[in-house]
Design a protein around this motif. Structure first.
Motif, PDB file in Angstrom:
ATOM      1  N   GLY A 168       0.707  -1.183   0.008  1.00  0.00           N
ATOM      2  CA  GLY A 168      -0.001   0.033   0.137  1.00  0.00           C
ATOM      3  C   GLY A 168       0.751   1.126  -0.015  1.00  0.00           C
ATOM      4  O   GLY A 168       0.359   2.412   0.081  1.00  0.00           O
ATOM      5  N   LEU A 169       2.273   1.050   0.172  1.00  0.00           N
ATOM      6  CA  LEU A 169       3.081   2.269   0.000  1.00  0.00           C
ATOM      7  C   LEU A 169       3.563   2.570  -1.551  1.00  0.00           C
ATOM      8  O   LEU A 169       2.521   2.244  -2.380  1.00  0.00           O
ATOM      9  N   TRP A 170       4.471   3.321  -1.689  1.00  0.00           N
ATOM     10  CA  TRP A 170       5.048   3.541  -2.983  1.00  0.00           C
ATOM     11  C   TRP A 170       6.472   3.574  -2.893  1.00  0.00           C
ATOM     12  O   TRP A 170       7.101   3.432  -2.177  1.00  0.00           O
ATOM     13  N   ASP A 171       7.351   3.824  -4.334  1.00  0.00           N
ATOM     14  CA  ASP A 171       8.523   3.650  -4.236  1.00  0.00           C
ATOM     15  C   ASP A 171       9.078   4.653  -3.776  1.00  0.00           C
ATOM     16  O   ASP A 171       8.852   5.905  -3.907  1.00  0.00           O
ATOM     17  N   MET A 172      10.078   4.481  -2.685  1.00  0.00           N
ATOM     18  CA  MET A 172      10.830   5.466  -2.035  1.00  0.00           C
ATOM     19  C   MET A 172      12.330   5.415  -2.200  1.00  0.00           C
ATOM     20  O   MET A 172      13.140   5.746  -1.339  1.00  0.00           O
ATOM     21  N   PHE A 173      12.730   4.704  -3.245  1.00  0.00           N
ATOM     22  CA  PHE A 173      14.166   4.357  -3.557  1.00  0.00           C
ATOM     23  C   PHE A 173      15.036   5.370  -4.336  1.00  0.00           C
ATOM     24  O   PHE A 173      16.119   4.832  -4.882  1.00  0.00           O
TER      25      PHE A 173
END
Length: 293
Positions: free
Chosen positions: A46-51
């Protein structure tokens, strides 16, 4: 199919691309760097790419592919939210970028996704990087010590977090709630690092989180999963932060099962070890990637 979402990195500008799945969902994706192809799987669910910062660390040794899972971040906010769909979407990303073989790197829940894909498709995976995951035993085995560690790490922030958790929240309060919760994932400077995770803010997809976590409880920790890991010949690097509030012994179940595994534990780092120990993380992962060429 290209779209208009420029993402600035330290030295380059990445142009976001659109991966269309077989059921018509549009997934945000991007790539940067040169070298062995690496596909990153973000956590949540449920989160998103934080990379973005991880991609910067690795782009001199790898072509780093990032994407937002369905319903998350910059991707279409549409289900269904299931394990089979998540795996099919990851396959769509691989096919879109034309990767015959790839290194899969997953963080937290994304480490589970990467592992499951590698078990199902070993011919497409040249290596697995399992970052801050929780192993292959049922979640109940580590949940209670995790909750104790969380409360201790939160300290004086716990009261405000509990207040927000117990009622309906505005969008601003939703972000505050998540920043407070994520602050416990770091050994030091938790609020500062958590603010970075929440910037930009796309909103957590709690429906996705609930649906996949419910399915996890039915499928994770089975004897079949343990047997499949024992038979898996994909070279694997497990990377932990020593001070992750999820007990690190929970990962032993996976480390003990895989036949081709190495493990690096970074001191004074929490759940996002590349943020707190970037040089050490780059060395550990870079060494693994150079052997995948």
């Amino acid at each position: 199919m290209a779209s208009e979402f420029p993402v600035e990195t330290a030295e380059t500008v990445e142009t976001a691309e659109t991966v269309e799945t077989d059921d018509g969902v549009r997934l945000w994706a991007t790539r940067v760097g040169q070298g062995v192809p690496v596909v990153l799987c973000h956590g949540g669910p449920g989160l998103w790419d934080m990379f973005g910062d991880m991609a910067d660390l690795l782009k001199n040794v790898a072509t780093v592919h990032r994407w937002d899972q369905r319903g998350c971040g910059r991707s279409d906010r549409r289900g269904p939210y299931t394990w089979s769909r998540a795996l099919a979407d990851l396959e769509a990303v691989r096919r879109y970028f034309g990767l015959e073989r790839m290194v899969l790197a997953g963080h937290s829940w994304g480490a589970q996704l990467a592992l499951r894909y590698a078990l199902d498709n070993p011919g497409q995976v040249s290596g697995l990087i399992y970052i801050a995951g929780t192993g292959i035993d049922p979640g109940a085995t580590w949940r209670e010590p995790y909750q104790r560690n969380f409360q201790e790490r939160m300290g004086g922030r716990l009261a405000r977090w509990a207040e927000l958790k117990g009622r309906a929240r505005s969008e601003a309060e939703e972000r505050e709630f998540c920043v407070l919760q994520w602050s416990a994932d770091f050994a030091d400077n938790g609020l500062e690092h958590a603010e970075g995770m929440a910037s930009p803010w796309f909103g957590v997809n709690f429906d996705c989180n609930a649906a996949i976590n419910a399915e996890d409880k039915l499928t994770w920790g089975t004897a079949e999963l343990h047997d499949r890991c024992r038979a898996c010949e994909v070279p694997t690097l497990i990377v932990d932060g020593e001070k992750d509030i999820r007990p690190r012994w929970s990962v032993n179940s996976l480390a003990d099962a895989l036949p081709r595994v190495s493990r690096v534990v970074l001191e004074n780092a929490g759940h996002l070890p590349w943020v707190e120990k970037p040089a050490e993380f780059r060395t550990a992962v870079g060494d693994f990637l150079t052997r995948r060429r």
